[in-house]
Scaffold this motif. Structure first.
Motif, PDB file in Angstrom:
ATOM      1  N   GLN A   1     -27.686  -4.505 -85.775  1.00 54.71           N
ATOM      2  CA  GLN A   1     -26.480  -5.026 -85.112  1.00 54.71           C
ATOM      3  C   GLN A   1     -25.353  -3.994 -85.185  1.00 54.71           C
ATOM      4  OE1 GLN A   1     -24.643  -8.336 -87.143  1.00 54.71           O
ATOM      5  NE2 GLN A   1     -23.054  -8.587 -85.601  1.00 54.71           N
ATOM      6  N   TYR A   2     -25.237  -3.347 -86.344  1.00 53.49           N
ATOM      7  CA  TYR A   2     -24.176  -2.352 -86.543  1.00 53.49           C
ATOM      8  C   TYR A   2     -24.343  -1.189 -85.566  1.00 53.49           C
ATOM      9  CZ  TYR A   2     -21.910   1.675 -88.809  1.00 53.49           C
ATOM     10  OH  TYR A   2     -21.172   2.801 -89.074  1.00 53.49           O
ATOM     11  N   GLN A   3     -25.557  -0.625 -85.498  1.00 49.28           N
ATOM     12  CA  GLN A   3     -25.762   0.528 -84.620  1.00 49.28           C
ATOM     13  C   GLN A   3     -25.660   0.137 -83.150  1.00 49.28           C
ATOM     14  OE1 GLN A   3     -29.425   2.265 -86.082  1.00 49.28           O
ATOM     15  NE2 GLN A   3     -28.274   3.615 -87.457  1.00 49.28           N
ATOM     16  N   GLN A   4     -26.140  -1.061 -82.823  1.00 50.71           N
ATOM     17  CA  GLN A   4     -26.063  -1.526 -81.437  1.00 50.71           C
ATOM     18  C   GLN A   4     -24.604  -1.638 -80.994  1.00 50.71           C
ATOM     19  OE1 GLN A   4     -27.976  -1.880 -78.931  1.00 50.71           O
ATOM     20  NE2 GLN A   4     -26.440  -2.849 -77.631  1.00 50.71           N
ATOM     21  N   ALA A   5     -23.757  -2.187 -81.867  1.00 45.35           N
ATOM     22  CA  ALA A   5     -22.348  -2.372 -81.504  1.00 45.35           C
ATOM     23  C   ALA A   5     -21.599  -1.036 -81.529  1.00 45.35           C
ATOM     24  CB  ALA A   5     -21.684  -3.371 -82.456  1.00 45.35           C
ATOM     25  N   LYS A   6     -21.818  -0.281 -82.597  1.00 45.79           N
ATOM     26  CA  LYS A   6     -21.009   0.941 -82.782  1.00 45.79           C
ATOM     27  C   LYS A   6     -21.407   2.029 -81.793  1.00 45.79           C
ATOM     28  CE  LYS A   6     -18.449   3.736 -85.675  1.00 45.79           C
ATOM     29  NZ  LYS A   6     -18.486   4.366 -86.958  1.00 45.79           N
ATOM     30  N   THR A   7     -22.677   2.116 -81.416  1.00 42.00           N
ATOM     31  CA  THR A   7     -23.121   3.198 -80.530  1.00 42.00           C
ATOM     32  C   THR A   7     -23.779   2.667 -79.263  1.00 42.00           C
ATOM     33  OG1 THR A   7     -23.541   4.545 -82.477  1.00 42.00           O
ATOM     34  CG2 THR A   7     -24.477   5.324 -80.407  1.00 42.00           C
ATOM     35  N   GLY A   8     -24.705   1.731 -79.428  1.00 40.04           N
ATOM     36  CA  GLY A   8     -25.503   1.294 -78.288  1.00 40.04           C
ATOM     37  C   GLY A   8     -24.693   0.629 -77.195  1.00 40.04           C
ATOM     38  N   ALA A   9     -23.679  -0.145 -77.576  1.00 42.78           N
ATOM     39  CA  ALA A   9     -22.951  -0.957 -76.590  1.00 42.78           C
ATOM     40  C   ALA A   9     -22.315  -0.098 -75.502  1.00 42.78           C
ATOM     41  CB  ALA A   9     -21.894  -1.813 -77.291  1.00 42.78           C
ATOM     42  N   LEU A  10     -21.737   1.040 -75.886  1.00 42.16           N
ATOM     43  CA  LEU A  10     -21.068   1.853 -74.866  1.00 42.16           C
ATOM     44  C   LEU A  10     -22.083   2.641 -74.027  1.00 42.16           C
ATOM     45  CD1 LEU A  10     -18.204   2.246 -73.827  1.00 42.16           C
ATOM     46  CD2 LEU A  10     -18.033   4.317 -75.213  1.00 42.16           C
ATOM     47  N   PHE A  11     -23.238   2.977 -74.611  1.00 42.90           N
ATOM     48  CA  PHE A  11     -24.299   3.592 -73.797  1.00 42.90           C
ATOM     49  C   PHE A  11     -24.815   2.598 -72.756  1.00 42.90           C
ATOM     50  CE2 PHE A  11     -25.640   7.824 -75.089  1.00 42.90           C
ATOM     51  CZ  PHE A  11     -24.905   8.030 -76.241  1.00 42.90           C
ATOM     52  N   ALA A  12     -25.032   1.354 -73.183  1.00 41.66           N
ATOM     53  CA  ALA A  12     -25.481   0.338 -72.222  1.00 41.66           C
ATOM     54  C   ALA A  12     -24.422   0.131 -71.146  1.00 41.66           C
ATOM     55  CB  ALA A  12     -25.775  -0.977 -72.953  1.00 41.66           C
TER      56      ALA A  12
ATOM     57  N   LEU B   1     -32.101   1.045 -70.160  1.00 40.93           N
ATOM     58  CA  LEU B   1     -31.991   2.503 -70.178  1.00 40.93           C
ATOM     59  C   LEU B   1     -30.868   2.951 -71.118  1.00 40.93           C
ATOM     60  CD1 LEU B   1     -32.345   5.413 -69.197  1.00 40.93           C
ATOM     61  CD2 LEU B   1     -31.056   4.807 -67.121  1.00 40.93           C
ATOM     62  N   GLY B   2     -29.704   2.308 -70.979  1.00 43.83           N
ATOM     63  CA  GLY B   2     -28.573   2.662 -71.840  1.00 43.83           C
ATOM     64  C   GLY B   2     -28.875   2.374 -73.302  1.00 43.83           C
ATOM     65  N   ASP B   3     -29.525   1.232 -73.551  1.00 42.71           N
ATOM     66  CA  ASP B   3     -29.881   0.890 -74.941  1.00 42.71           C
ATOM     67  C   ASP B   3     -30.761   1.975 -75.567  1.00 42.71           C
ATOM     68  OD1 ASP B   3     -28.470  -1.488 -75.137  1.00 42.71           O
ATOM     69  OD2 ASP B   3     -30.160  -2.747 -74.526  1.00 42.71           O
ATOM     70  N   CYS B   4     -31.781   2.398 -74.825  1.00 44.16           N
ATOM     71  CA  CYS B   4     -32.695   3.425 -75.354  1.00 44.16           C
ATOM     72  C   CYS B   4     -31.957   4.739 -75.609  1.00 44.16           C
ATOM     73  CB  CYS B   4     -33.846   3.688 -74.377  1.00 44.16           C
ATOM     74  SG  CYS B   4     -35.007   2.338 -74.253  1.00 44.16           S
ATOM     75  N   MET B   5     -31.136   5.143 -74.660  1.00 40.51           N
ATOM     76  CA  MET B   5     -30.417   6.409 -74.829  1.00 40.51           C
ATOM     77  C   MET B   5     -29.414   6.323 -75.987  1.00 40.51           C
ATOM     78  SD  MET B   5     -31.631   8.696 -72.841  1.00 40.51           S
ATOM     79  CE  MET B   5     -30.451  10.003 -72.504  1.00 40.51           C
ATOM     80  N   GLY B   6     -28.816   5.167 -76.142  1.00 38.48           N
ATOM     81  CA  GLY B   6     -27.883   4.993 -77.254  1.00 38.48           C
ATOM     82  C   GLY B   6     -28.580   5.105 -78.599  1.00 38.48           C
TER      83      GLY B   6
ATOM     84  N   ALA C   1     -22.427   2.345 -70.081  1.00 35.57           N
ATOM     85  CA  ALA C   1     -22.388   3.530 -69.216  1.00 35.57           C
ATOM     86  C   ALA C   1     -23.392   3.420 -68.072  1.00 35.57           C
ATOM     87  CB  ALA C   1     -22.657   4.790 -70.041  1.00 35.57           C
ATOM     88  N   THR C   2     -24.641   3.076 -68.386  1.00 41.98           N
ATOM     89  CA  THR C   2     -25.632   2.999 -67.302  1.00 41.98           C
ATOM     90  C   THR C   2     -25.362   1.791 -66.403  1.00 41.98           C
ATOM     91  OG1 THR C   2     -27.137   1.901 -68.866  1.00 41.98           O
ATOM     92  CG2 THR C   2     -27.458   4.248 -68.504  1.00 41.98           C
ATOM     93  N   MET C   3     -24.956   0.671 -67.017  1.00 41.12           N
ATOM     94  CA  MET C   3     -24.646  -0.525 -66.211  1.00 41.12           C
ATOM     95  C   MET C   3     -23.437  -0.287 -65.309  1.00 41.12           C
ATOM     96  SD  MET C   3     -25.327  -3.460 -69.103  1.00 41.12           S
ATOM     97  CE  MET C   3     -25.159  -4.891 -68.018  1.00 41.12           C
ATOM     98  N   ALA C   4     -22.409   0.385 -65.850  1.00 40.66           N
ATOM     99  CA  ALA C   4     -21.216   0.653 -65.045  1.00 40.66           C
ATOM    100  C   ALA C   4     -21.535   1.614 -63.911  1.00 40.66           C
ATOM    101  CB  ALA C   4     -20.106   1.224 -65.927  1.00 40.66           C
ATOM    102  N   GLY C   5     -22.416   2.578 -64.176  1.00 38.61           N
ATOM    103  CA  GLY C   5     -22.816   3.489 -63.105  1.00 38.61           C
ATOM    104  C   GLY C   5     -23.440   2.720 -61.951  1.00 38.61           C
ATOM    105  N   ALA C   6     -24.330   1.805 -62.295  1.00 37.35           N
ATOM    106  CA  ALA C   6     -24.970   0.997 -61.253  1.00 37.35           C
ATOM    107  C   ALA C   6     -23.950   0.110 -60.544  1.00 37.35           C
ATOM    108  CB  ALA C   6     -26.073   0.140 -61.882  1.00 37.35           C
TER     109      ALA C   6
END
Lengths: 294, 294
Positions: free
Chosen positions: A170-181, A201-206, A183-188
């Motif tokens: 949960q910590y890594q998902q919020a601190k790093t993963g959330a903004l990567f997700a 895609l964003g989750d994996c890259m995060g 990023a790809t969602m906002a691009g779309a």
């Protein structure tokens, strides 16, 4: 392909320059204006905004104006989080990106305000980008707001450091993963596509980026990464490199990048996007460290 | 008229409750969630969101949903600025609204993050309000962003405290006036009216509020205003009360409220709005202090 990489990089820098030009208009306090520039330029890997733009391009949107602004907004929010994370009450980091952190250079008060100003500027930048297509602002703002706020964006992730019983994922998902997700969602979303399928895609890259960051914290030097190393161990933070060892962590990173390629949604530019992802992932680690798992 | 006052107050509290319900969803770190509530409830005078709602109602908008959300967003941004202003590196204020400041109660790290979270939540709240009329989000976001960010919103005003050569009027306009102007303009924009003519009313009310705040800092007690007094003198801040004396400052306050009434733009609810302004202004000062200039 190298030219696409360069084009992404140039587009991101241009969008950030444009975004900041609105910030230090007449009357902006000079110290704050200088600190905002210090926080944003020169940048780090700019991986989040590049992913955002690459996703928008893959959706076959010719007019990238909205995506350019969304990408800049995402990077501004990332920079804001770095400035506040570096504060004395958090990491007390003297260096960032190879130069003094904002509070080291400008004092703690200006550092707090720089983070605040960057958050506001990010939302203003989204709005400017959507001037020609205002109906796209609402989904963009919702996606990016979720990546940075409560209950599960960057700010929430940072706040988990103040809790005693924390779930690592949960910590890594919020601190790093959330903004990567985001990023790809906002691009779309900026390209008018359904953002939902772009989350994985964003989750994996995060997660891949997080693993790379863990590796660098153990295996690199302050000179190479521009910030102190060994912080995860010193602050008792969870780390893939310490759990799996460097070779194990490098293998995990490769798997995550492979998962990211598989997660690219069906779109006209899917093949090109997979190639971009491969190149972006190569930038995560210096070749000598990446080679230690071969 | 008293019932209108009460209705405004209830609408603001309900909107804030609704806005915060989205913040502490599943997974929100408990300390951060508690600190966000602490920062927002119970509130102060709620003057900015009440002005926003009153302006929207005067524009004859029956559906106040967008204005409700905009008003909540404005109050969340105000609360964020209070939390960060109270930090040890700024005012180091132990008390706020009659209880411990956020950093006193939850620590400095959570206080920094509470401000950040409230800023993000404010923009998310605007977006939720505009779900049924997405084309109104862009002007709202622009108006409110300008009131809080750089170059001349609250954050910029606070940053002027770090500069050596500061224009008093610019400082007060940015630190206090900008969000008042945003409140009346956002109320009009939320109701679909042209926001431009609504700036002067907000400017006058903001300046009046600033004068009242200066007076209370000299003439009231910590028990009455819920925060330490004498801070303007202690921190060397400019103050209308110290420049004009209490009776002079009370006269100046009355003139500004009169100017505010004159500044109400032509609209179907202009008379009612002027009555609301008179009642709001009465809340600025306790009767015994207000009476000292008669």
């Amino acid at each position: 392909m190298k030219r696409i990489e360069q084009a992404l990089g140039m587009a991101v820098e241009q969008s950030l320059v444009a975004a900041l030009s609105h910030a230090d208009g007449p009357g902006c306090p000079p110290l704050l204006a200088a600190a905002i520039r210090h926080a944003v330029f020169p940048g780090g890997a700019r991986i989040r905004p590049r992913l955002c733009l690459a996703a928008a391009c893959a959706c076959d949107e010719d007019d990238t104006s909205i995506a350019d602004h969304a990408a800049a907004a995402i990077e501004l929010l990332h920079c804001a989080s770095l400035v506040h994370d570096d504060l004395p009450c958090f990491d007390d980091a003297p260096m960032r990106r190879g130069k003094p952190s904002v509070h080291s250079a400008f004092g703690e008060r200006i550092a707090v305000l720089t983070g605040d100003a960057l958050i506001v500027l990010a939302f203003q930048t989204m709005a400017r980008g959507a001037a020609q297509a205002p109906y796209r602002l609402l989904p963009l703002l919702s996606i990016i707001g979720r990546g940075v706020g409560v209950p599960s964006g960057i700010v929430a992730g940072q706040a988990l450091e103040c809790e005693t019983d924390v779930n690592l994922r949960q910590y890594q998902q919020a601190k790093t993963g959330a903004l990567f997700a985001a990023a790809t969602m906002a691009g779309a979303a900026a390209a008018g596509a359904d953002p939902g399928p772009w989350r994985a895609l964003g989750d994996c890259m995060g997660e891949a980026f997080q693993v790379a960051d863990d590796i660098l914290d153990v295996a690199s030097t302050q000179e190479r990464i521009g910030k102190p190393i060994g912080r995860d161990a010193a602050l008792g933070r969870p780390s893939a490199a310490r759990e799996l060892g460097i070779p194990g962590a490098v293998k995990r990173l490769r798997q995550l990048v492979s998962d990211a390629m598989d997660a690219v949604p069906a779109c006209s530019g899917a093949d090109g996007l997979r190639a971009v992802i491969a190149m972006e992932a190569q930038r995560f680690l210096p070749a000598d460290i990446a080679a230690c798992a071969t």
